[in-house]
Design an enzyme around this catalytic site. Structure first.
Site: not given
Ligand code: NAD
Ligand code: 0WE
Length: 270
Positions: A19, A157, A164
């Site tokens: 994102i 989750y 969150k």
């Molecule tokens: P992503 O894996 O691309 O991004 C997660 C990021 O967290 C990575 O860039 C990773 O390097 C970083 N990170 C983890 N540990 C870290 C640390 N110790 N220091 C610095 N950075 C660290 O996945 P994403 O989906 O783009 O996630 C970005 C945000 O969006 C997260 O907060 C996630 O919870 C939120 N989010 C994701 C979704 C989804 O469905 N993908 C939905 C809603 C919210």
């Molecule tokens: O916030 C998130 C991602 C959260 C996440 C995902 C991982 C996978 C890899 C946090 N920690 C880790 N650790 C890992 O090692 N989302 C909103 C995406 C997400 O994650 C889910 C979801 C959705 C949507 C997990 C369970 C159910 C739904």
């Protein structure tokens, strides 16, 4: 161009699917200057690619698990942009994988909970502390990413829902604390999107399918749509908005029972 001459620090790029990648892309498109951060050498290469593509001023190490790393990062930011910055994007979330699969009461541990809260929630406060003086100089804003699992139950989750909820409370407390300096603090609550953070989550495909069936727009959202909402919240057009959680989820959070669900065959009489 909405953000010509403005300066942003973007965390959370780990791949082209991140994102944060789409947010950086949208900020760049609107004329902003960028500093991108990476947590470790494994991810550095990806962030270098992003920096090249979005013509970023520089990349900096920032592991949010470590106060010294955060401090060193923002020391370097203040040296580069001496008269302040316009925004910081926090797109970071993490819990140990085994916390995110199975019965909540069974799988949640003290250590898993501590890590999830430290990396996914406290880190936003830590970034706010480190960037406060820079943001105050230009009435900048902070933006984080959250998920509806903070407020209602979504299977698996688990402890991330707790983290969150804490993150969203921090948005409100930071908004109150920093408002007197003209700093705004907001979050985007995104619908499920296939990123690295979704890989390995067993039920993720199902989450995407069910979202499509329940959401008023009958589809999932894209990274680019989150990027555009981020541009808005970080821009002067949102100057009256702080402490807000903005859903970018095709309307999913507004529906309890969708029309599609009503059409499902049930043993009931009508
Ligand atoms: P992503 O894996 O691309 O991004 C997660 C990021 O967290 C990575 O860039 C990773 O390097 C970083 N990170 C983890 N540990 C870290 C640390 N110790 N220091 C610095 N950075 C660290 O996945 P994403 O989906 O783009 O996630 C970005 C945000 O969006 C997260 O907060 C996630 O919870 C939120 N989010 C994701 C979704 C989804 O469905 N993908 C939905 C809603 C919210
Ligand atoms: O916030 C998130 C991602 C959260 C996440 C995902 C991982 C996978 C890899 C946090 N920690 C880790 N650790 C890992 O090692 N989302 C909103 C995406 C997400 O994650 C889910 C979801 C959705 C949507 C997990 C369970 C159910 C739904």
């Amino acid at each position: 161009m909405l953000l010509q001459g403005q300066r942003f620090v973007v965390t959370g790029i780990a791949s082209k699917l991140s994102i944060a990648w789409a947010i950086a892309e949208a900020l760049h498109r609107e004329g902003a200057s960028l500093i991108l951060t990476y947590p470790n050498d494994k991810i550095k290469k990806r962030v270098e690619m992003a920096a090249e593509q979005f013509n970023a001023d520089m990349i900096l190490a920032c592991d949010v698990a470590c106060d010294d790393s955060i401090e060193a990062c923002f020391d370097a930011v203040s040296e580069h942009w001496r008269d302040g910055i316009d925004g910081v994007v926090h797109a970071i979330g993490f819990a140990p994988m085994e916390q995110l699969n199975g019965d909540f009461t069974e799988v949640t541990t003290r250590e898993g909970s501590q890590i999830a809260h430290d990396i996914s929630a406290y880190s936003f406060v830590a970034l706010a502390k480190a960037s406060r003086h820079l943001l105050a100089q230009r009435h900048g804003s902070l933006l984080t990413l959250t998920y509806e699992g903070s407020s209602v139950v979504l299977p698996n989750y688990n402890v991330m829902g707790m983290a969150k909820a804490s993150l969203e409370a921090s948005v409100r407390y930071l908004a109150s604390s920093l408002g007197k300096e003209g700093i705004r603090v907001n979050a985007i609550s995104a619908g499920p999107i296939r990123t690295l953070a979704a890989s390995g989550i067993k039920s993720f495909r199902k989450m995407l399918d069910i979202n499509e069936k329940i959401a008023p727009l009958q589809r999932n959202v894209s990274q680019a749509e989150v990027g555009n909402a981020a541009v808005f919240l970080l821009s002067p057009w949102a100057s009256g908005i702080t402490g807000e959680i903005l859903f970018v989820d095709a309307g999913f959070n507004t529906v309890a029972i969708s029309e599609q669900l009503m059409l499902l065959d049930t043993p009931a009489s009508d």
